[in-house]
Design a protein around this motif. Structure first.
Motif, PDB file in Angstrom:
ATOM      1  N   VAL A 136      31.895  84.621  45.858  1.00  0.00           N
ATOM      2  CA  VAL A 136      30.785  85.092  46.689  1.00  0.00           C
ATOM      3  C   VAL A 136      29.891  83.930  47.095  1.00  0.00           C
ATOM      4  O   VAL A 136      29.446  83.148  46.259  1.00  0.00           O
ATOM      5  CB  VAL A 136      29.958  86.160  45.943  1.00  0.00           C
ATOM      6  CG1 VAL A 136      28.878  86.733  46.861  1.00  0.00           C
ATOM      7  CG2 VAL A 136      30.869  87.286  45.435  1.00  0.00           C
ATOM      8  N   CYS A 137      29.639  83.825  48.409  1.00  0.00           N
ATOM      9  CA  CYS A 137      28.678  82.840  48.895  1.00  0.00           C
ATOM     10  C   CYS A 137      27.383  83.556  49.278  1.00  0.00           C
ATOM     11  O   CYS A 137      27.276  84.775  49.146  1.00  0.00           O
ATOM     12  CB  CYS A 137      29.234  82.022  50.060  1.00  0.00           C
ATOM     13  SG  CYS A 137      29.619  82.956  51.546  1.00  0.00           S
TER      14      CYS A 137
ATOM     15  N   GLY B   7      20.900  82.742  53.036  1.00  0.00           N
ATOM     16  CA  GLY B   7      21.737  81.821  52.269  1.00  0.00           C
ATOM     17  C   GLY B   7      21.483  81.889  50.779  1.00  0.00           C
ATOM     18  O   GLY B   7      22.087  81.149  50.003  1.00  0.00           O
ATOM     19  N   GLU B   8      20.616  82.808  50.345  1.00  0.00           N
ATOM     20  CA  GLU B   8      20.223  82.864  48.936  1.00  0.00           C
ATOM     21  C   GLU B   8      21.424  83.018  48.003  1.00  0.00           C
ATOM     22  O   GLU B   8      22.297  83.848  48.224  1.00  0.00           O
ATOM     23  CB  GLU B   8      19.253  84.023  48.704  1.00  0.00           C
ATOM     24  CG  GLU B   8      18.807  84.145  47.263  1.00  0.00           C
ATOM     25  CD  GLU B   8      17.785  85.254  47.041  1.00  0.00           C
ATOM     26  OE1 GLU B   8      17.640  85.675  45.872  1.00  0.00           O
ATOM     27  OE2 GLU B   8      17.152  85.704  48.004  1.00  0.00           O
ATOM     28  N   ILE B   9      21.415  82.210  46.957  1.00  0.00           N
ATOM     29  CA  ILE B   9      22.486  82.252  45.964  1.00  0.00           C
ATOM     30  C   ILE B   9      21.973  81.622  44.669  1.00  0.00           C
ATOM     31  O   ILE B   9      21.227  80.636  44.713  1.00  0.00           O
ATOM     32  CB  ILE B   9      23.738  81.495  46.470  1.00  0.00           C
ATOM     33  CG1 ILE B   9      24.954  81.746  45.566  1.00  0.00           C
ATOM     34  CG2 ILE B   9      23.469  79.999  46.599  1.00  0.00           C
ATOM     35  CD1 ILE B   9      26.268  81.240  46.144  1.00  0.00           C
TER      36      ILE B   9
ATOM     37  N   ILE C  78      30.515  78.516  44.202  1.00  0.00           N
ATOM     38  CA  ILE C  78      30.304  77.805  45.467  1.00  0.00           C
ATOM     39  C   ILE C  78      29.015  77.000  45.417  1.00  0.00           C
ATOM     40  O   ILE C  78      28.929  75.893  45.953  1.00  0.00           O
ATOM     41  CB  ILE C  78      30.312  78.789  46.664  1.00  0.00           C
ATOM     42  CG1 ILE C  78      30.236  78.024  47.994  1.00  0.00           C
ATOM     43  CG2 ILE C  78      29.183  79.786  46.557  1.00  0.00           C
ATOM     44  CD1 ILE C  78      31.472  77.266  48.338  1.00  0.00           C
ATOM     45  N   ALA C  79      28.001  77.533  44.721  1.00  0.00           N
ATOM     46  CA  ALA C  79      26.735  76.804  44.575  1.00  0.00           C
ATOM     47  C   ALA C  79      26.927  75.551  43.730  1.00  0.00           C
ATOM     48  O   ALA C  79      26.342  74.493  44.019  1.00  0.00           O
ATOM     49  CB  ALA C  79      25.677  77.713  43.947  1.00  0.00           C
ATOM     50  N   GLN C  80      27.749  75.659  42.691  1.00  0.00           N
ATOM     51  CA  GLN C  80      28.022  74.500  41.837  1.00  0.00           C
ATOM     52  C   GLN C  80      28.735  73.407  42.632  1.00  0.00           C
ATOM     53  O   GLN C  80      28.450  72.213  42.467  1.00  0.00           O
ATOM     54  CB  GLN C  80      28.866  74.936  40.637  1.00  0.00           C
ATOM     55  CG  GLN C  80      28.114  75.829  39.658  1.00  0.00           C
ATOM     56  CD  GLN C  80      29.010  76.387  38.557  1.00  0.00           C
ATOM     57  OE1 GLN C  80      30.233  76.356  38.651  1.00  0.00           O
ATOM     58  NE2 GLN C  80      28.390  76.903  37.508  1.00  0.00           N
TER      59      GLN C  80
ATOM     60  N   ALA D  65      26.970  77.601  55.869  1.00  0.00           N
ATOM     61  CA  ALA D  65      25.891  76.708  56.297  1.00  0.00           C
ATOM     62  C   ALA D  65      24.550  77.172  55.727  1.00  0.00           C
ATOM     63  O   ALA D  65      23.758  76.364  55.230  1.00  0.00           O
ATOM     64  CB  ALA D  65      25.828  76.649  57.821  1.00  0.00           C
ATOM     65  N   LYS D  66      24.307  78.485  55.770  1.00  0.00           N
ATOM     66  CA  LYS D  66      23.052  79.029  55.233  1.00  0.00           C
ATOM     67  C   LYS D  66      22.994  78.834  53.713  1.00  0.00           C
ATOM     68  O   LYS D  66      21.933  78.521  53.156  1.00  0.00           O
ATOM     69  CB  LYS D  66      22.949  80.510  55.585  1.00  0.00           C
ATOM     70  CG  LYS D  66      22.812  80.805  57.075  1.00  0.00           C
ATOM     71  CD  LYS D  66      21.430  80.476  57.577  1.00  0.00           C
ATOM     72  CE  LYS D  66      21.288  80.751  59.067  1.00  0.00           C
ATOM     73  NZ  LYS D  66      21.561  82.152  59.438  1.00  0.00           N
ATOM     74  N   THR D  67      24.121  79.032  53.061  1.00  0.00           N
ATOM     75  CA  THR D  67      24.182  78.835  51.605  1.00  0.00           C
ATOM     76  C   THR D  67      23.886  77.389  51.248  1.00  0.00           C
ATOM     77  O   THR D  67      23.162  77.093  50.294  1.00  0.00           O
ATOM     78  CB  THR D  67      25.565  79.243  51.064  1.00  0.00           C
ATOM     79  OG1 THR D  67      25.858  80.594  51.445  1.00  0.00           O
ATOM     80  CG2 THR D  67      25.616  79.133  49.547  1.00  0.00           C
ATOM     81  N   THR D  68      24.462  76.477  52.016  1.00  0.00           N
ATOM     82  CA  THR D  68      24.232  75.050  51.783  1.00  0.00           C
ATOM     83  C   THR D  68      22.761  74.703  51.983  1.00  0.00           C
ATOM     84  O   THR D  68      22.173  73.944  51.192  1.00  0.00           O
ATOM     85  CB  THR D  68      25.111  74.206  52.715  1.00  0.00           C
ATOM     86  OG1 THR D  68      26.492  74.574  52.529  1.00  0.00           O
ATOM     87  CG2 THR D  68      24.947  72.718  52.435  1.00  0.00           C
TER      88      THR D  68
END
Length: 369
Positions: free
Chosen positions: A203-204, A210-212, A218-220, A354-357
């Motif tokens: 899940v991204c 982009g909140e995570i 993927i955040a790691q 892109a939003k997650t990043t």
């Protein structure tokens, strides 16, 4: 019925376990936006309720249909009183998004929450509520039969599986999710409760914000690239990481809980866009304004390297995460049919990445408990 599934816009009175987690809070938001009544199960209500209320307020989501309940899936009767259960008696839909997620867990740690806790939750809710559907969040690795067979899972008779051997081979997190999948089905059928299992891809973040949380895989990976800690791509050019945005996943989950075609069925939820890991790292690196790794590290060699605890710590990686990188195509035809049935549009995965990043670029610590 199976050949002509019917969708129902049934009013859900839902109990959500894992309410403070990544999937849990976005799931509650989706339920509330669609006019359903929600009970959120919190292990530490005195601490977590205020945080959640603040989060929903920031999302401009009314909470008049949301009730918080103190409870713990690992405790007898979930640690709740008869008065608490009386409040929950009208619950007709159970969502289990609770899970202990971390690499390098012990078998006992993972099993206590992800297997025993899940079964305890299902049993208690069935005994005390007017339950019509029990929905459990699993994972996309359960859809890869060759992977399961190689890991030693007995697909014909899961009870005959040597689970200790599976845990040793795959790691406790993935193995516990696999064991819980079969145990949930067996328990639901024994209790005569209709079940649905959702198998999400990795899940991204939310497609808008982009909140995570920072503990998500993927955040790691974004964090490693951000700190220039990824010197090589841990895969071949053919490998990719199946992904789905959190908002896309929750839209599917809320509707899956009342879909007759998914009674006693599983559904894989993933984006149709398969972005090779090399391209994914390049996209993220470009968004971060850092250089992307160009060399590929074969997984077999990397697994050997990661057996050395010191090296694994230096690389900030675990061998457990490598199995989630795939080369085979996922079967998304059932998901396509489901989306058409419910007229669910899917967002653009590249935009969600892109939003997650950007979220990871702007934050230093997770807000999600």
């Amino acid at each position: 019925m199976e050949n002509n599934p019917i969708k129902f816009h049934q009013k859900q009175i839902a109990l959500v376990a894992g309410a403070t987690g990544f999937i849990g809070r976005f799931l509650i938001a989706e339920l509330l936006k669609n006019g359903h009544q929600v009970f959120a199960l919190l292990r530490r209500q005195s601490v977590q309720q205020a945080s959640l209320e603040q989060w929903f307020s920031a999302q401009h989501i009314p909470t008049h249909s949301l009730t918080f309940m103190q409870g713990d899936v690992t405790k007898p009767k979930l640690g709740m009183s008869e008065q608490d259960w009386e409040k929950l008696s009208s619950v007709n839909t159970l969502y289990n998004s609770s899970a202990l997620f971390a690499w390098n867990l012990s078998m006992q740690q993972a099993r206590a929450m992800n297997v025993d806790g899940a079964l305890n939750l299902l049993t208690c809710v069935t005994q005390h509520c007017h339950l019509q559907r029990a929905l459990h969040v699993s994972g996309y690795m359960l859809t890869l039969q060759s992977h399961l067979q190689q890991a030693g899972v007995c697909l014909e008779q899961p009870n005959r599986t040597d689970w200790q051997a599976v845990y040793q081979q795959l790691g406790a997190y993935e193995a516990s999710k696999i064991e819980a999948h079969y145990a949930w089905i067996q328990c639901a059928e024994k209790l005569s409760i209709d079940w649905t299992i959702i198998h999400p891809a990795t899940v991204c973040g939310d497609a808008l914000s982009g909140e995570i949380p920072h503990n998500q895989p993927i955040a790691q990976m974004i964090d490693l690239l951000k700190r220039r800690k990824m010197s090589a791509i841990p895969a071949t050019p053919k490998h990719y990481l199946p992904l789905v945005s959190i908002d896309d996943l929750c839209r599917v989950m809320v509707r899956a809980a009342t879909d007759s075609g998914l009674v006693n069925q599983s559904l894989l939820v993933a984006s149709e866009q398969n972005i090779p890991l090399s391209e994914l790292t390049q996209m993220i690196a470009q968004q971060l304004n850092v250089s992307a790794p160009k060399q590929h590290m074969p997984l077999a060699i990397l697994r050997l390297i990661l057996k050395w605890t010191w090296l694994a710590n230096q690389l900030e990686m675990s061998a457990e995460m490598l199995s989630f990188l795939r080369t085979e195509q996922l079967d998304l035809e059932p998901l396509k049919q489901f989306r058409q049935r419910w007229d669910i549009q899917t967002g653009d995965l590249a935009d969600a990445i892109a939003k997650t990043t950007d979220w990871m670029k702007q934050t230093t610590s997770t807000q999600i408990v």
